[in-house]
Design a protein around this motif. Structure first.
Motif, PDB file in Angstrom:
ATOM      1  N   ILE A  54       0.846  -1.203   0.000  1.00 12.25           N
ATOM      2  CA  ILE A  54       0.000   0.000   0.000  1.00 12.25           C
ATOM      3  C   ILE A  54       0.878   1.249   0.000  1.00 12.25           C
ATOM      4  O   ILE A  54       0.644   2.199  -0.762  1.00 12.25           O
ATOM      5  CB  ILE A  54      -0.951  -0.014   1.214  1.00 12.25           C
ATOM      6  CG1 ILE A  54      -2.016  -1.120   1.049  1.00 12.25           C
ATOM      7  CG2 ILE A  54      -1.623   1.348   1.396  1.00 12.25           C
ATOM      8  CD1 ILE A  54      -2.855  -1.353   2.293  1.00 12.25           C
ATOM      9  N   ASP A  55       1.893   1.242   0.841  1.00 17.22           N
ATOM     10  CA  ASP A  55       2.805   2.389   0.911  1.00 17.22           C
ATOM     11  C   ASP A  55       3.559   2.581  -0.404  1.00 17.22           C
ATOM     12  O   ASP A  55       3.703   3.711  -0.899  1.00 17.22           O
ATOM     13  CB  ASP A  55       3.787   2.177   2.055  1.00 17.22           C
ATOM     14  CG  ASP A  55       4.837   3.276   2.123  1.00 17.22           C
ATOM     15  OD1 ASP A  55       4.470   4.422   2.436  1.00 17.22           O
ATOM     16  OD2 ASP A  55       6.021   2.979   1.838  1.00 17.22           O
ATOM     17  N   LEU A  56       4.038   1.480  -0.983  1.00 21.74           N
ATOM     18  CA  LEU A  56       4.786   1.556  -2.241  1.00 21.74           C
ATOM     19  C   LEU A  56       3.897   2.103  -3.348  1.00 21.74           C
ATOM     20  O   LEU A  56       4.331   2.963  -4.147  1.00 21.74           O
ATOM     21  CB  LEU A  56       5.324   0.176  -2.610  1.00 21.74           C
ATOM     22  CG  LEU A  56       6.202   0.089  -3.862  1.00 21.74           C
ATOM     23  CD1 LEU A  56       7.495   0.880  -3.681  1.00 21.74           C
ATOM     24  CD2 LEU A  56       6.526  -1.378  -4.194  1.00 21.74           C
ATOM     25  N   LYS A  57       2.657   1.663  -3.402  1.00 19.03           N
ATOM     26  CA  LYS A  57       1.738   2.129  -4.446  1.00 19.03           C
ATOM     27  C   LYS A  57       1.424   3.618  -4.266  1.00 19.03           C
ATOM     28  O   LYS A  57       1.358   4.374  -5.250  1.00 19.03           O
ATOM     29  CB  LYS A  57       0.455   1.316  -4.420  1.00 19.03           C
ATOM     30  CG  LYS A  57      -0.532   1.675  -5.534  1.00 19.03           C
ATOM     31  CD  LYS A  57      -1.721   0.737  -5.538  1.00 19.03           C
ATOM     32  CE  LYS A  57      -2.640   1.050  -6.723  1.00 19.03           C
ATOM     33  NZ  LYS A  57      -3.264   2.392  -6.606  1.00 19.03           N
ATOM     34  N   ALA A 104       4.323   5.537  -5.533  1.00 23.74           N
ATOM     35  CA  ALA A 104       4.373   5.474  -6.999  1.00 23.74           C
ATOM     36  C   ALA A 104       3.321   6.379  -7.620  1.00 23.74           C
ATOM     37  O   ALA A 104       3.594   7.105  -8.597  1.00 23.74           O
ATOM     38  CB  ALA A 104       4.173   4.033  -7.457  1.00 23.74           C
ATOM     39  N   ASP A 105       2.112   6.375  -7.040  1.00 22.81           N
ATOM     40  CA  ASP A 105       1.025   7.213  -7.566  1.00 22.81           C
ATOM     41  C   ASP A 105       1.286   8.701  -7.347  1.00 22.81           C
ATOM     42  O   ASP A 105       0.714   9.549  -8.039  1.00 22.81           O
ATOM     43  CB  ASP A 105      -0.300   6.822  -6.904  1.00 22.81           C
ATOM     44  CG  ASP A 105      -0.774   5.446  -7.342  1.00 22.81           C
ATOM     45  OD1 ASP A 105      -0.259   4.934  -8.352  1.00 22.81           O
ATOM     46  OD2 ASP A 105      -1.654   4.877  -6.656  1.00 22.81           O
ATOM     47  N   ALA A 162      11.242   5.953  -8.613  1.00 22.88           N
ATOM     48  CA  ALA A 162      11.867   4.733  -8.096  1.00 22.88           C
ATOM     49  C   ALA A 162      10.815   3.779  -7.560  1.00 22.88           C
ATOM     50  O   ALA A 162      10.882   2.555  -7.771  1.00 22.88           O
ATOM     51  CB  ALA A 162      12.882   5.091  -7.007  1.00 22.88           C
ATOM     52  N   ALA A 163       9.817   4.324  -6.847  1.00 27.45           N
ATOM     53  CA  ALA A 163       8.730   3.488  -6.336  1.00 27.45           C
ATOM     54  C   ALA A 163       7.926   2.883  -7.489  1.00 27.45           C
ATOM     55  O   ALA A 163       7.508   1.720  -7.424  1.00 27.45           O
ATOM     56  CB  ALA A 163       7.825   4.305  -5.427  1.00 27.45           C
ATOM     57  N   ARG A 164       7.718   3.671  -8.541  1.00 28.40           N
ATOM     58  CA  ARG A 164       6.974   3.158  -9.707  1.00 28.40           C
ATOM     59  C   ARG A 164       7.726   2.007 -10.369  1.00 28.40           C
ATOM     60  O   ARG A 164       7.124   0.978 -10.703  1.00 28.40           O
ATOM     61  CB  ARG A 164       6.743   4.288 -10.715  1.00 28.40           C
ATOM     62  CG  ARG A 164       6.155   3.850 -12.052  1.00 28.40           C
ATOM     63  CD  ARG A 164       4.844   3.081 -11.904  1.00 28.40           C
ATOM     64  NE  ARG A 164       3.827   3.887 -11.243  1.00 28.40           N
ATOM     65  CZ  ARG A 164       2.656   3.409 -10.833  1.00 28.40           C
ATOM     66  NH1 ARG A 164       2.376   2.111 -10.987  1.00 28.40           N
ATOM     67  NH2 ARG A 164       1.774   4.189 -10.228  1.00 28.40           N
ATOM     68  N   ALA A 165       9.030   2.161 -10.526  1.00 28.22           N
ATOM     69  CA  ALA A 165       9.823   1.091 -11.141  1.00 28.22           C
ATOM     70  C   ALA A 165       9.809  -0.162 -10.268  1.00 28.22           C
ATOM     71  O   ALA A 165       9.689  -1.288 -10.780  1.00 28.22           O
ATOM     72  CB  ALA A 165      11.259   1.570 -11.368  1.00 28.22           C
ATOM     73  N   GLU A 166       9.916   0.026  -8.964  1.00 28.71           N
ATOM     74  CA  GLU A 166       9.885  -1.117  -8.045  1.00 28.71           C
ATOM     75  C   GLU A 166       8.521  -1.803  -8.083  1.00 28.71           C
ATOM     76  O   GLU A 166       8.427  -3.031  -8.116  1.00 28.71           O
ATOM     77  CB  GLU A 166      10.207  -0.648  -6.620  1.00 28.71           C
ATOM     78  CG  GLU A 166      10.090  -1.716  -5.545  1.00 28.71           C
ATOM     79  CD  GLU A 166      11.154  -2.785  -5.622  1.00 28.71           C
ATOM     80  OE1 GLU A 166      11.014  -3.804  -4.918  1.00 28.71           O
ATOM     81  OE2 GLU A 166      12.129  -2.617  -6.386  1.00 28.71           O
ATOM     82  N   LEU A 167       7.472  -1.031  -8.076  1.00 29.52           N
ATOM     83  CA  LEU A 167       6.122  -1.595  -8.118  1.00 29.52           C
ATOM     84  C   LEU A 167       5.900  -2.363  -9.418  1.00 29.52           C
ATOM     85  O   LEU A 167       5.339  -3.472  -9.413  1.00 29.52           O
ATOM     86  CB  LEU A 167       5.088  -0.475  -7.973  1.00 29.52           C
ATOM     87  CG  LEU A 167       3.644  -0.922  -7.740  1.00 29.52           C
ATOM     88  CD1 LEU A 167       3.491  -1.577  -6.369  1.00 29.52           C
ATOM     89  CD2 LEU A 167       2.690   0.287  -7.851  1.00 29.52           C
TER      90      LEU A 167
END
Length: 555
Positions: free
Chosen positions: A21-24, A27-28, A33-38
């Motif tokens: 949830i936190d990563l998304k 990313a949003d 970096a979070a978007r690439a990881e997600l």
């Protein structure tokens, strides 16, 4: 792409669900970096292959976590029950890595809820004990939760078949095609992880007598009532092999055993090594320092799940770590003395030294060359010994039909003690083998990559531009094993031979981001073994340079 919101909603683990949830959210919010990881975590479901599952522990379908494990367990149990019946028997082991116990319990809960019988070890134990239990208990399958010698962030899920699921010669061996794809197909159609039925009770603990039976069998590898004051230093590399290795050695008469204090207890962070693999440079530094301190005769090192074994010996020039081919030749010569009476087959992988074949034939034994991995080596007909250069050794295939670093360490200690009683050393034995068969010098060249696409590109470049000479000698044979051969099924590898029989075998790693090249130089021994070693070393240095150049992609 797997639907992110749906996966999060069905994640049964609050920790990984919150993490996702936190990563998304990041990313949003525009965090690239979070978007690439997600995107990476949701690029697909972690692939189930012949090595089972292995990957970094984190939330998402392309990582190791409880959701992925529950789906894998459900697919495996569905496969087993269709193959052998609803009462399929599954045995489960686990190491001391983060989450291993939870993954093992989830597997037992899934199997029990489906009506299968599940047995789980009562504590973390080495992988060879799980492989032993599959055969000893007649189980239809076994699951070992371990990432072996991978970094601390990883975990894995290794599957063995046995009992009614496979033919007798494959019982207790890791899966091979088509079983991997059949299980993977069942995993792919499992329901969301939180909808997979889970039992809260109903599985059983594996009785301690199973461990005792393994320990009793290990004694059969040495002479009855054997005793030795050989001083041994052992390291379990922060893994789960320490207690069992001590019991194995003591049961066979080796009581002068010293553990490396800072590495003796299981620790999932592996704090004293940069990489918990005994083959890695520096991994044995603490063990060798302890050996010097206590005046040891031998160092035995296991990887964290104790299915591999490395050895270091004292020499006139200081302590030296043996490579897997040297250990394999020493163990092979010992087992061949018995095999000469009983008959049987030695087996080694295509990337291992050809010396084992010479040892086998000199004792009237058969030899089989296999693809890499013990899932292939252990399937050799009538096998009595098998090894691969990556410090994996099977010295008792009737007991454990897989690599076993515990029994390999024991047998090596026994050979060392027997030689010492005659005033000889392991170095002397290696020289004796060289005088009988020639110097077989092996060494690697490894190309590590950050971009996985470089691996197939490197193999394609080699196939299109194979060198004309190696170590100053004409290349006489180039074999593309992707087309198969009389000995081997197709595999992604290339073999090059020069006119003296020096060899390079190149293949992409199946578990790590690198292209691996296995080199071997053969030099007959004439009047001087020193001269033969010197000539072999000279050609090996040139061979390493030649293959490094051949595997370098053009700019």
């Amino acid at each position: 792409m797997i639907d992110i919101d749906s996966w999060i909603a069905h994640d049964p683990d609050a920790v990984t669900r919150t993490e996702l949830i936190d990563l998304k959210q990041r990313a949003d919010s525009g965090d690239s970096a979070a978007r690439a990881e997600l995107d990476d975590r949701f690029s697909g479901l972690l692939e189930f292959g012949t090595a089972g599952l292995r990957g970094e522990m984190a939330g998402g379908p392309f990582r190791m976590n409880r959701a992925v494990v529950r789906k894998a367990a459900a697919g495996l149990v569905d496969f087993l029950q269709e193959r052998v019946g609803r009462d399929a028997l599954l045995v489960i082991g686990y190491d001391a890595r983060y989450n291993s116990h939870d993954f093992a319990l989830d597997t037992a809960a899934v199997a029990t809820a489906a009506g299968a019988r599940a047995l789980i070890f009562p504590r973390h134990l080495p992988t060879p004990l799980l492989a032993w239990a599959v055969r000893f208990l007649g189980a239809d399958a076994g699951v070992m939760v371990t990432a072996s010698h991978n970094p601390p962030r990883d975990n894995g899920y290794k599957v063995y078949l046995g009992g009614r699921a496979v033919e007798p010669e494959a019982r207790g061996v890791q899966i091979v095609p088509p079983f991997d794809s059949e299980i993977a197909a069942r995993i792919a159609v499992t329901p969301p992880a939180d909808e997979i039925p889970m039992a809260s009770t109903g599985w059983s603990l594996i009785d301690e007598s199973v461990v005792d039976a393994y320990l009793e069998r290990t004694k059969s590898l040495v002479a009855p009532a054997h005793a030795s004051d050989l001083k041994i230093v052992h390291t379990s590399m922060h893994g789960v092999g320490g207690e069992t290795m001590r019991r194995v050695l003591e049961g066979a008469g080796f009581t002068n055993v010293h553990e490396v204090p800072d590495q003796a207890e299981p620790d999932p962070d592996f704090p004293t090594v940069s990489f918990p693999n005994p083959e890695e440079p520096g991994a044995l530094d603490l063990a060798i320092a302890e050996a010097k301190r206590v005046g040891a005769d031998l160092v035995i090192a296991n990887d964290p799940d104790a299915d591999r074994c490395s050895i270091a010996i004292p020499t006139s020039d200081g302590w030296r770590q043996l490579n897997g081919d040297e250990i394999g030749s020493i163990l092979g010569e010992q087992i061949a003395k018995i095999g000469a009476i009983t008959g049987g087959t030695f087996a080694s992988s295509v990337v291992s030294s050809r010396l084992l074949k010479e040892i086998a034939h000199s004792h009237g034994l058969k030899h089989a060359t296999t693809l890499t991995g013990f899932k292939w080596i252990a399937r050799a007909p009538e096998i009595i010994f098998g090894y691969e250069e990556a410090i994996g050794f099977c010295v008792d295939p009737e007991g454990v039909k897989d690599k076993d670093g515990l029994t390999a360490g024991l047998l090596f200690a026994y050979v060392t003690a027997q030689l010492r009683s005659r005033g000889l050393t392991i170095e002397d034995q290696l020289d004796n083998l060289a005088r009988a068969h020639g110097v077989y010098l092996t060494a690697p060249v490894t190309i590590r990559v950050s971009d996985l696409a470089i691996m197939p590109a490197t193999m394609a470049h080699l196939r299109a531009n194979s060198p004309q000479t190696l170590a100053g000698l004409s290349v006489t044979e180039v074999s593309d094993l992707s087309e198969g051969s009389p000995e081997l099924p197709p595999t992604d590898a290339v073999v090059l031979l020069n006119e003296k029989g020096d060899r390079a075998v190149v293949r992409p790693s199946g578990t790590e981001p690198k292209v691996k090249c296995y080199l071997e130089v053969i030099e007959p021994v004439g009047e001087s073994i020193e001269a033969a070693h010197a000539e072999a070393a000279r050609r090996m240095a040139q061979l390493q340079k030649d293959m490094s150049a051949a595997l370098t992609l053009p700019a």
